[in-house]
Design an enzyme around this catalytic site. Structure first.
Site, short mmCIF file in Angstrom:
data_model
loop_
_atom_site.label_atom_id
_atom_site.label_comp_id
_atom_site.label_asym_id
_atom_site.label_seq_id
_atom_site.Cartn_x
_atom_site.Cartn_y
_atom_site.Cartn_z
CB SER A 72 -0.98 0.00 1.17
OG SER A 72 -0.31 0.19 2.39
CG HIS A 80 9.81 1.51 11.97
ND1 HIS A 80 10.04 0.15 11.86
CD2 HIS A 80 9.54 1.74 13.28
CE1 HIS A 80 9.93 -0.41 13.04
NE2 HIS A 80 9.62 0.53 13.93
CG ASP A 111 13.71 0.08 12.07
OD1 ASP A 111 13.68 0.16 10.83
OD2 ASP A 111 13.20 -0.86 12.70
C1 GAR Z 1 4.00 -0.70 6.82
O1 GAR Z 1 3.22 -0.47 7.97
C2 GAR Z 1 5.46 -0.39 7.12
O2 GAR Z 1 5.63 0.71 7.98
C3 GAR Z 1 5.89 -1.67 7.75
O3 GAR Z 1 5.30 -2.67 6.98
C4 GAR Z 1 4.05 -2.19 6.48
C5 GAR Z 1 3.99 -2.43 4.98
O4 GAR Z 1 2.72 -2.13 4.48
N1 GAR Z 1 7.32 -1.78 7.77
C6 GAR Z 1 8.01 -2.25 8.82
O5 GAR Z 1 7.48 -2.66 9.83
C7 GAR Z 1 9.51 -2.22 8.64
N2 GAR Z 1 10.16 -2.43 9.90
P1 GAR Z 1 2.45 -2.05 2.92
O6 GAR Z 1 3.00 -3.33 2.29
O7 GAR Z 1 0.96 -1.99 2.80
O8 GAR Z 1 3.14 -0.82 2.40
#
Ligand code: GAR
Length: 218
Positions: free
Chosen positions: A15, A110, A146
């Site tokens: 997303s 993050h 991070d």
């Molecule tokens: C997001 O919430 C991002 O912040 C997190 O994974 C999700 C991906 O969502 N990333 C982490 O936790 C990295 N440490 P998406 O695939 O819908 O963009």
């Protein structure tokens, strides 16, 4: 105008990738997604990339030593002349092979207000800690987990009846605002990094880097 060439790496639904693709298509940022790379075959990000007409490449990680795997990623990114790497839910740690290839040109998003709650399950960590405000962070990637300089953050209140799903969803909505904004600042080259601080020049600089969810601004 020359568009900054982005390489977006994802493991999940993508997303954030979609928010970046949409911002590029709307010409809200002077950038284009040159390639999408996923490490998992069922990552929705691959489909989103293809739907937008962007090369979408699966680079499976199973059984590949980390440094060798990262060299494969670097190869794909170079082939597509990527200038800025955007980690968008890419759930793998990067080795020095990768970090050196794109030093200071890797962003990550993050789901917490870093430096609070780095690593896995950031939203779960925030709920367990009982904080009243959490959020999300776009930062420059360094060798830590991070830990790199913060470019843009958004604050999101934690509600009394929140669980991991409800809070994650509200944070994700803010991520979709933050990532394009961070890429826009980067693309315009109005930043400098001084130690752990990122400075942005110009009128749209600092206010554009600190967002609040609507519930916080009332
Ligand atoms: C997001 O919430 C991002 O912040 C997190 O994974 C999700 C991906 O969502 N990333 C982490 O936790 C990295 N440490 P998406 O695939 O819908 O963009």
């Amino acid at each position: 105008m020359t568009l900054l060439r982005l390489g977006v790496l994802a493991s999940g639904s993508g997303s954030n990738l979609q928010a970046i693709l949409d911002a590029c298509a709307a010409k809200a940022i002077p950038a284009q997604v040159a390639v999408v790379i996923a490490n998992l075959p069922d990552a929705g990000a691959l489909e989103r990339g293809r739907a937008a007409g962007v090369p979408a490449v699966l680079v499976p990680h199973q059984g590949v030593p980390r440094e060798q795997y990262d060299a494969l990623l670097v190869d794909q990114l170079r082939r597509n002349q990527v200038e800025l790497v955007c980690l968008a839910g890419f759930m793998r740690l990067l080795s020095p092979v990768f970090l050196q290839a794109f030093q200071n040109n890797i962003l990550n998003i993050h789901p917490s207000l870093l430096p609070a709650f780095p690593g896995l399950h950031a939203v779960r960590q925030a709920l367990a800690a009982g904080v009243r405000v959490s959020g999300c962070t776009v930062h420059v990637v360094d060798e830590g987990t991070d830990t790199g300089p913060v470019l843009v953050q958004a604050a999101v209140p934690v509600l009394d009846d929140d669980d991991e799903d409800t809070l994650s969803a509200r944070i994700l909505a803010q991520e979709h605002r933050c990532y394009p904004r961070a890429i826009g600042l980067w693309a315009e080259g109005r930043y400098s990094i001084e130690g752990r601080r990122v400075r942005v020049r110009g009128a749209a600089g600092d206010p554009a880097r600190t967002l609040a969810a609507p519930e916080l601004s009332g």
